[in-house]
Design an enzyme around this catalytic site. Sequence first.
Site, PDB file in Angstrom:
ATOM      1  CG  ASP A  78      -3.779   5.573  -3.054  1.00 35.86           C
ATOM      2  OD1 ASP A  78      -2.726   4.945  -2.220  1.00 35.86           O
ATOM      3  OD2 ASP A  78      -5.106   5.265  -2.526  1.00 35.86           O
ATOM      4  CG  ASP A 106      -1.942   1.001   1.280  1.00 36.82           C
ATOM      5  OD1 ASP A 106      -1.960   1.875   0.029  1.00 36.82           O
ATOM      6  OD2 ASP A 106      -2.262   1.363   2.476  1.00 36.82           O
TER       7      ASP A 106
END
Length: 493
Positions: A372, A159
């Site tokens: 992201d 992540d």
Amino acid sequence: MADTPLLPLLFSLFLLVVHVNGRSKPLQLQTLPVTLLRSPDALLPEEDEAQSLATAVDSQSEATLSPSSLHFDLSHRDSLLGETASPEQIFLLRLDRDDARVESVRQMLAEAAAPPPRNVTDRKGFSSKVVSGLAQGSGEYFGRIGIGTPPRYAYMVLDTGSDIVWLQCAPCRRCYSQSDPIFDPRRSRTYAAVPCGAPLCRRLDVAGCDTRRRSCQYQVSYGDGSVTTGEYSTETLTFRRSFRVPRVALGCGHDDEGLFVAAAGLLGLGQGSLSFPSQIGRRFGRMFSYCLVDRTSAGAPNRSSTVVFGKSAVPRASSRVAYTPMLRNPKVDTFYYIELTGVSVGGTRVPGLLTSDLRLDPSTGRGGVIVDSGTSVTRLARPAYEALRDAFRAGTTGLKASPGGFSLFDTCYNLSGRTEVKVPTVALHLAGGSAVSLPAENYLIPVDTRATFCFAFAGTDSGVSIIGNIQQQGYRVVFDREMSRVGFVPRGC
């Protein structure tokens, strides 16, 4: 999809015939194959893992197995659901996670703009919580990583919106259900607790001390209320069955509560000093890349999503990389910011899409655009999104609209009975003069098995715009912290 009658007409006229130096500029189109939504492929069985992880990211790269780089495959979290839900249910769950993710980004940035005092703890534990990560129910991509010596393999979320590396550990006071056995540090020869006064412990946002063991204690709280607490330690991680990275600082969580799902823990890829890329920067260079594949699309089973650390992060054909400067938000280290200077639809810059709506304000930490891995759908500041949406609608007047939208999407089409359609091109323009031309599959996507397709952008009032992983699919996205730049390589998987 109702608008005032005048606005679509003006956009149609603007897009269909644009006069440049006295010449008309036709609307640029590309073909979208009409492929219905399908269930993602199940995860590879573990006996096939070694073969899968040996797949090269760049078959021409001589550095793939060198000590200066490492790579391994990723799986989308929807693969963990197998056949337990319909394609529509799986997709709606993904959109629900996406909303939670965006809210967590907003909350994290708000906390960073007005941070509480650094937490001071006593022998009884943590006195308060600090939001220092994102909602981990929203982790989208998993990698299989060996933990300890001998290595025990488990799925971990990768992540870019988080910094701390952590995993569940035995003995577990409160733990969530994961797909692999919980790691027991007592069975590893390389596990070592970090002492309370060590520099690593002092670098944590929230740190405590176990006075009995004299070991550093960590806590990470997430925007959705989830929390992981335990012993901060160093451990060996193994990639691709043989590539070992020793002394990785990670949290060994003995008390983990909330919306964590399936994975054993998290490998933070953010820019913070304790993230995995920061920890291995000296050995592998301050560079990594990933390439994400839509596992629900036709032909996807023949390709894998991959992540690469080190010199091989950039393919040999580096002339294809569209680089743009990496910006820094002084209020929060984690995220990778870039400057989006505009968007083109049909080969023409969208009027009304203002760079001021997308610009980062360093004094407040608000605004800006981040890249992201954990957000699926690209969110743009609402005025920018509405300008883009109206321009796209004006270029698709020949398609049958699907009234009412779908979930967070307000621009959808009924493509039943069609095998392919022509749609306007969409390109993202970046600071430095580069542009990322999106494949049609990256912005008009199926949302059900009845040939409903939606424009995969959305508006946001959260204060930050986000380039999501649907728009990134098929590109190798390069995060080069040494040169402070982000790059996009087309057809990089």
